[in-house]
Design a protein around this motif. Structure first.
Motif, short mmCIF file in Angstrom:
data_model
loop_
_atom_site.label_atom_id
_atom_site.label_comp_id
_atom_site.label_asym_id
_atom_site.label_seq_id
_atom_site.Cartn_x
_atom_site.Cartn_y
_atom_site.Cartn_z
N ARG A 73 11.40 -21.71 -18.58
CA ARG A 73 11.30 -20.76 -19.68
C ARG A 73 9.90 -20.74 -20.28
NH1 ARG A 73 14.89 -17.97 -22.57
NH2 ARG A 73 16.56 -18.96 -21.38
N ARG A 74 9.17 -21.84 -20.14
CA ARG A 74 7.82 -21.89 -20.68
C ARG A 74 6.84 -21.07 -19.84
NH1 ARG A 74 4.54 -27.43 -22.30
NH2 ARG A 74 2.75 -26.40 -23.26
N HIS A 75 7.03 -21.08 -18.53
CA HIS A 75 6.17 -20.29 -17.62
C HIS A 75 7.07 -19.45 -16.71
CE1 HIS A 75 2.62 -22.38 -18.95
NE2 HIS A 75 3.19 -23.54 -18.70
N PRO A 76 7.70 -18.39 -17.24
CA PRO A 76 8.60 -17.59 -16.41
C PRO A 76 7.82 -16.69 -15.45
CG PRO A 76 8.42 -16.62 -18.57
CD PRO A 76 7.61 -17.89 -18.62
N LEU A 77 8.50 -16.32 -14.37
CA LEU A 77 7.91 -15.38 -13.42
C LEU A 77 8.24 -13.97 -13.88
CD1 LEU A 77 8.65 -16.94 -9.92
CD2 LEU A 77 6.51 -16.92 -11.16
N LEU A 78 7.25 -13.09 -13.84
CA LEU A 78 7.44 -11.69 -14.20
C LEU A 78 7.90 -10.93 -12.96
CD1 LEU A 78 7.21 -9.41 -16.28
CD2 LEU A 78 4.84 -9.12 -15.55
N LEU A 79 9.06 -10.27 -13.07
CA LEU A 79 9.62 -9.50 -11.97
C LEU A 79 9.74 -8.03 -12.41
CD1 LEU A 79 12.52 -11.89 -10.90
CD2 LEU A 79 10.17 -11.84 -10.04
N THR A 80 9.67 -7.15 -11.45
CA THR A 80 9.81 -5.72 -11.72
C THR A 80 10.56 -5.07 -10.57
OG1 THR A 80 8.62 -3.69 -12.30
CG2 THR A 80 7.64 -5.08 -10.61
N GLU A 81 11.02 -3.86 -10.81
CA GLU A 81 11.68 -3.11 -9.76
C GLU A 81 10.63 -2.40 -8.89
OE1 GLU A 81 14.66 -0.62 -11.45
OE2 GLU A 81 15.94 -2.32 -12.03
N ARG A 82 11.08 -1.77 -7.83
CA ARG A 82 10.15 -1.22 -6.84
C ARG A 82 9.17 -0.22 -7.45
NH1 ARG A 82 10.49 -0.70 -1.17
NH2 ARG A 82 9.29 1.05 -0.33
N ARG A 139 0.82 -1.22 0.00
CA ARG A 139 0.00 0.00 0.00
C ARG A 139 0.85 1.27 0.00
NH1 ARG A 139 -5.35 -0.76 0.89
NH2 ARG A 139 -6.02 -2.85 1.54
N GLY A 140 2.06 1.21 0.55
CA GLY A 140 2.90 2.41 0.62
C GLY A 140 3.83 2.58 -0.56
N LEU A 141 3.81 1.68 -1.52
CA LEU A 141 4.72 1.78 -2.66
C LEU A 141 4.20 2.82 -3.66
CD1 LEU A 141 5.58 -1.98 -3.28
CD2 LEU A 141 6.81 -0.29 -1.92
N GLN A 142 5.14 3.58 -4.25
CA GLN A 142 4.82 4.62 -5.22
C GLN A 142 5.61 4.38 -6.50
OE1 GLN A 142 2.47 6.87 -4.66
NE2 GLN A 142 2.17 6.24 -2.52
N ALA A 143 5.08 4.88 -7.62
CA ALA A 143 5.77 4.73 -8.90
C ALA A 143 7.07 5.53 -8.94
CB ALA A 143 4.85 5.16 -10.05
N SER A 144 7.19 6.54 -8.09
CA SER A 144 8.41 7.36 -8.06
C SER A 144 9.48 6.78 -7.15
CB SER A 144 8.06 8.77 -7.60
OG SER A 144 7.44 8.74 -6.31
N ASP A 145 9.24 5.61 -6.51
CA ASP A 145 10.24 5.02 -5.62
C ASP A 145 11.48 4.61 -6.41
OD1 ASP A 145 8.52 5.37 -3.55
OD2 ASP A 145 7.83 3.28 -3.48
N PRO A 146 12.69 4.88 -5.91
CA PRO A 146 13.90 4.47 -6.64
C PRO A 146 14.11 2.95 -6.52
CG PRO A 146 14.47 5.46 -4.53
CD PRO A 146 12.99 5.62 -4.67
N ALA A 147 14.92 2.42 -7.42
CA ALA A 147 15.23 0.99 -7.40
C ALA A 147 16.08 0.67 -6.17
CB ALA A 147 15.96 0.59 -8.68
N ASP A 148 15.86 -0.53 -5.61
CA ASP A 148 16.64 -0.97 -4.46
C ASP A 148 17.31 -2.30 -4.82
OD1 ASP A 148 14.49 -2.66 -4.48
OD2 ASP A 148 13.58 -1.86 -2.66
N SER A 149 17.74 -3.04 -3.82
CA SER A 149 18.46 -4.29 -4.05
C SER A 149 17.54 -5.49 -4.18
CB SER A 149 19.45 -4.54 -2.91
OG SER A 149 18.77 -4.62 -1.66
N ALA A 207 -0.97 -10.46 -3.48
CA ALA A 207 0.22 -10.45 -2.64
C ALA A 207 1.41 -9.99 -3.46
CB ALA A 207 0.50 -11.83 -2.04
N VAL A 208 2.37 -9.33 -2.80
CA VAL A 208 3.60 -8.88 -3.43
C VAL A 208 4.77 -9.51 -2.68
CG1 VAL A 208 5.03 -6.91 -4.05
CG2 VAL A 208 2.54 -6.73 -4.19
N LEU A 209 5.64 -10.19 -3.41
CA LEU A 209 6.83 -10.81 -2.84
C LEU A 209 8.07 -10.09 -3.36
CD1 LEU A 209 5.97 -14.60 -3.26
CD2 LEU A 209 5.66 -13.18 -1.23
N ARG A 210 9.10 -10.05 -2.52
CA ARG A 210 10.36 -9.49 -2.96
C ARG A 210 11.47 -10.52 -2.71
NH1 ARG A 210 12.21 -4.97 1.60
NH2 ARG A 210 12.79 -6.46 3.23
#
Length: 260
Positions: free
Chosen positions: A195-204, A162-172, A226-229
């Motif tokens: 490779r047939r069913h890859p997981l989609l990952l994104t930065e913060r 809930r506290g994540l914003q599109a302007s948040d910088p990338a982290d580790s 849910a959001v996992l990191r």
């Protein structure tokens, strides 16, 4: 994957009953057109075109009239096809021509090579040493191939999104949006990579965009998201760039394939 002016990409969610991947289909302007559950992207696009074709046919055709259909079929049977192959014009006869007489070729003049002051080019080339062979490049080290990673190694954890914003910088970390049921399974059993069913990952900074897409889906509610990191340095050599998702979300996105 882009075909026929439409872009297909996985949303990272699966259906509860068939456990098939849900794919999102956008047009070239990035506007969502459909979300379809299928085995792969090509199958999802085929189902989209089939559904779209039925809709176009239903809107274009008038209400069926059996008498009109029979009459139209009878009239079409009496019409000769106008696409019959037409005979080609006969080629014009070629005029008989006599072969031209060939003139004997004059002998080429012989150059005088008796000049002692002229250097022998072939002799100088033969006397020069052959060029040294270029050094062999060292073979690249083999890429790591992984099909499973446990949650403890990845430092996998839930995130209060809930506290994540599109302007948040990338982290580790890299982030994955999924359902609560899938998140529980990943935290318990780890991640299976394919490779047939890859997981989609994104930065913060890309998490709010993907959350908005999942919230628009009728099959998912906010309580079921849910959001996992996970630590990026643990999978940095197991991911591949996803340029389509990066352009649409405005934040770098990746596929976790494990190099399999």
């Amino acid at each position: 994957m882009v075909r026929n002016g439409y872009r297909v990409r996985p949303t990272g969610l699966t259906t509860r009953n068939s456990e098939r991947m849900i794919f999102r289909i956008d047009d070239m302007q990035g506007r969502p057109r459909a979300r379809i559950a299928a085995k792969d992207g090509a199958r999802a696009l085929m189902l989209f075109w089939r559904r779209r074709g039925r809709q176009i046919m239903a809107e274009a055709l008038p209400d069926p009239d059996p008498v009109a259909i029979l009459r139209r079929n009878f009239d079409m049977a009496r019409i000769l096809p106008d696409t019959a192959e037409l005979p080609l014009p006969a080629p014009a006869p070629r005029a008989a021509t006599q072969p031209a007489t060939r003139r004997p070729r004059a002998p080429r003049p012989v150059r005088d090579t008796a000049d002692a002051g002229q250097n022998d080019l072939f002799a100088s080339v033969a006397a020069s040493p052959p060029p040294a062979a270029p050094p062999k490049a060292e073979p690249a080290p083999p890429r790591r191939q992984v099909t499973h990673l446990d949650a403890e190694t990845l430092q996998l954890a839930r995130v209060h999104f809930r506290g994540l914003q599109a302007s948040d910088p990338a982290d580790s970390y890299l982030y994955h949006i999924t359902t609560e049921e899938n998140a529980d399974a990943m935290l318990r059993d780890g991640l299976a990579m394919s490779r047939r069913h890859p997981l989609l990952l994104t930065e913060r900074g890309g998490v709010p965009y993907w959350l908005s897409l999942v919230a628009d889906d009728d099959d998912a509610s906010e309580a079921d998201i849910a959001v996992l990191r996970m630590k990026r340095f643990m999978i940095d050599d197991l991911i591949e760039d996803d340029p389509d998702s990066t352009r649409s979300s405005g934040s770098p996105s990746y596929f976790l394939t494990g190099n399999t």
